[in-house]
Design an enzyme around this catalytic site. Sequence first.
Site, PDB file in Angstrom:
ATOM      1  N   CYS A  83     -25.182  58.658 -25.873  1.00 25.65           N
ATOM      2  CA  CYS A  83     -25.558  58.417 -24.473  1.00 25.65           C
ATOM      3  C   CYS A  83     -26.005  59.684 -23.764  1.00 25.65           C
ATOM      4  CB  CYS A  83     -24.409  57.764 -23.723  1.00 25.65           C
ATOM      5  SG  CYS A  83     -23.757  56.320 -24.578  1.00 25.65           S
ATOM      6  N   SER A 206     -20.084  49.713 -17.428  1.00 27.35           N
ATOM      7  CA  SER A 206     -21.538  49.706 -17.264  1.00 27.35           C
ATOM      8  C   SER A 206     -22.126  48.648 -18.193  1.00 27.35           C
ATOM      9  CB  SER A 206     -22.113  51.089 -17.570  1.00 27.35           C
ATOM     10  OG  SER A 206     -21.794  51.480 -18.890  1.00 27.35           O
ATOM     11  N   ILE A 208     -25.293  46.531 -20.513  1.00 27.34           N
ATOM     12  CA  ILE A 208     -26.336  46.714 -21.529  1.00 27.34           C
ATOM     13  C   ILE A 208     -27.676  46.560 -20.807  1.00 27.34           C
ATOM     14  CG2 ILE A 208     -27.342  45.727 -23.649  1.00 27.34           C
ATOM     15  CD1 ILE A 208     -24.538  46.918 -24.058  1.00 27.34           C
ATOM     16  N   LYS A 325     -23.006  52.212 -13.800  1.00 32.55           N
ATOM     17  CA  LYS A 325     -22.352  50.937 -13.496  1.00 32.55           C
ATOM     18  C   LYS A 325     -23.299  49.907 -12.890  1.00 32.55           C
ATOM     19  CE  LYS A 325     -19.719  47.649 -12.684  1.00 32.55           C
ATOM     20  NZ  LYS A 325     -20.941  46.861 -12.917  1.00 32.55           N
ATOM     21  N   HIS A 329     -27.550  51.023 -17.654  1.00 32.32           N
ATOM     22  CA  HIS A 329     -27.356  52.117 -18.616  1.00 32.32           C
ATOM     23  C   HIS A 329     -28.176  51.902 -19.903  1.00 32.32           C
ATOM     24  CE1 HIS A 329     -25.651  55.309 -20.870  1.00 32.32           C
ATOM     25  NE2 HIS A 329     -24.602  54.708 -21.368  1.00 32.32           N
TER      26      HIS A 329
END
Lengths: 380, 380
Positions: A83, A206, A208, A325, A329
């Site tokens: 990430c 958060s 997908i 969130k 993300h």
Amino acid sequence: MKIKIKGTGITKFGELWSQSLESLASDAALDAIKDSGLEKNQIEAVYVANMIYGKTANQDQLGALIASNLGIKGASLRVEAACASGGLAVHLATQAIMAQSYKNVLVVGVEKMTDVGISEITSALMGAGSESERKAGLTFPGLYALMAKSHMAKYGTTKKHLAAVSVKNHYHASMNEKAQFPFEITEEKALNSPEICSPFTLFDASPITDGAAAVILSSDLTSGSTNNVYITGSAVASDTVDLAARDSLLELRATKEASVKALKQAGVEIKDIDIAEVHDCFTIAEILAMEDLGFCKKGEGGDFIKKGITRLGGKMPVNTSGGLKACGHPVAATGLKQIIEIADQIRGRAGKRQAEGINCGLAHNVGGSGATVVVHIIQS
Amino acid sequence: MKIKIKGTGITKFGELWSQSLESLASDAALDAIKDSGLEKNQIEAVYVANMIYGKTANQDQLGALIASNLGIKGASLRVEAACASGGLAVHLATQAIMAQSYKNVLVVGVEKMTDVGISEITSALMGAGSESERKAGLTFPGLYALMAKSHMAKYGTTKKHLAAVSVKNHYHASMNEKAQFPFEITEEKALNSPEICSPFTLFDASPITDGAAAVILSSDLTSGSTNNVYITGSAVASDTVDLAARDSLLELRATKEASVKALKQAGVEIKDIDIAEVHDCFTIAEILAMEDLGFCKKGEGGDFIKKGITRLGGKMPVNTSGGLKACGHPVAATGLKQIIEIADQIRGRAGKRQAEGINCGLAHNVGGSGATVVVHIIQS
């Protein structure tokens, strides 16, 4: 260091089933190029950040693919650090410019996640964990839940503290048309949503997301009319991938190391930061970030957020984009989106969510459960 | 530019079923660290090159994983550009050092390919191709066979020209204990081996290999007793991933662009090159490399090799390591192995395959069918 953010571009974040990874990357990149005022042939390198497309679509060598789609010749490459891939690609581009390899570099972060089965995407994301974590059946909600439980036990952090992060970030996202979830939620809604992994409810996590974000970085420091915003610090630090191998579950050591280094490069202190985008993949992560970055003391992150200090209108707004969130993300795009949000706030381009008097911001991008952390300082 | 190659390490290349990817990476890295004379805490960053482990073992964030296995803190990241990943990681490390971000960087290229099913590995490798190539059922032997057929039709290149590459590289590998296939073959054996994809027989193709290679790059230019070897040029160029989208099947444009740039950086000309390691994933690729790098005229690559000019003892030895063909091709380790071979030849460490009077070498690393090319110049 002083590297100009010469142009930025960002797509809508969300479930974008009508768009391919390639079209998302091109959209964000073309917007960034247009914003920069450069011609394509002035861009000498294309740095692409992506985590999962090799696995889910079997497409590697994304640097060359995206560069050639854009008609840009020159160097190209792909960077991956889970990430933190987006922040890392920006970091490498700043190094390339400082090394005088290139004058203008396009950095694109892109991810296409929603058109993959849920078990496949969960499995793909666990690539950012360790083999022992995968074998133990852990998922990322589980890993961060371990940190949350530890923080609650040691410092008395409560579910209401966690919910405060989510409520704030949804409030910010309600003013961001690019956000995946542009609506407000109440504390009650957050606390009463389904539990996904104790102590987390749905609103602690958060989502997908599909999306892309791009920046043009440049060694050209001449002042234009609108784009006078610069990266002045850029640092990476790493830690064990395996959470169990760390000294403490109560902090991310790499956050501390990367931020100290980036602030030093920029010649500023944490008290000089007017605004921050931090990596709130789970609500506890934003609490840890407040503490590890030094905005408040260890253990006080929950109260710090609950008091409203980091809400738009407060002393130091955090995650005005909506954060991971509520803005969403798309893994490798996140680090770029954070930098673009800070740049937009500095340039007065943040629309309804514009904060006052923003000159110096910090972007904090985390890979996995903290094995890679990238921190950037952005200034007018 | 002038970056010191302060230490090198390389594992055996081959079917290494008793070793994991992590142990291979550690072995090569620890050898490089020992060779450099540095302490681990003097290494500020770990750059890892890997193409397929995310797909085949679902392990991402390899930078942090390998760094923490070694007990090295600091920055870490993974770079991917298909088979050019290794050269690219070295390129990025040179930039980081030139940008004065770090003094000493460990670069590790590693791949674990043989313990994966053959259809899975073939599929994973096609990640370096385009979506349309995958849909058409093309594999890499097929893609390079298209280039070979074109070259044969246009320039009269023959299967004997192709076999000359394989015979030479097996001869070199017979003197390299790290090679996967350390034995000689005859032209007859090459020509009569099973056809895998016309015009290629088995001996026209590089194998599937496990292995790792590592270098320590440093800004420290003080002369030590044994390690006075430097990277003086480092450049990347890219092209379309899709072979069908190129102007010509008779050349790799990116090879030309990257080599011109790297030579210019080093301040040398192609005639100054004493030795080269080039990307012979298929025999035709070495012929194309001779031409595109400018060692001979377009169309004359086959004769150039057949004359023995590039055989050990010839005027300009090429692929003294055995090349991808006979030393083996652990994808992301290959770019590093090439640089180590040149460094060893310059330092007089090449044992039985030591060439005479080597001061300036070139390493040429290709991703996919030429979408990414990295060229390094290495000098005493």
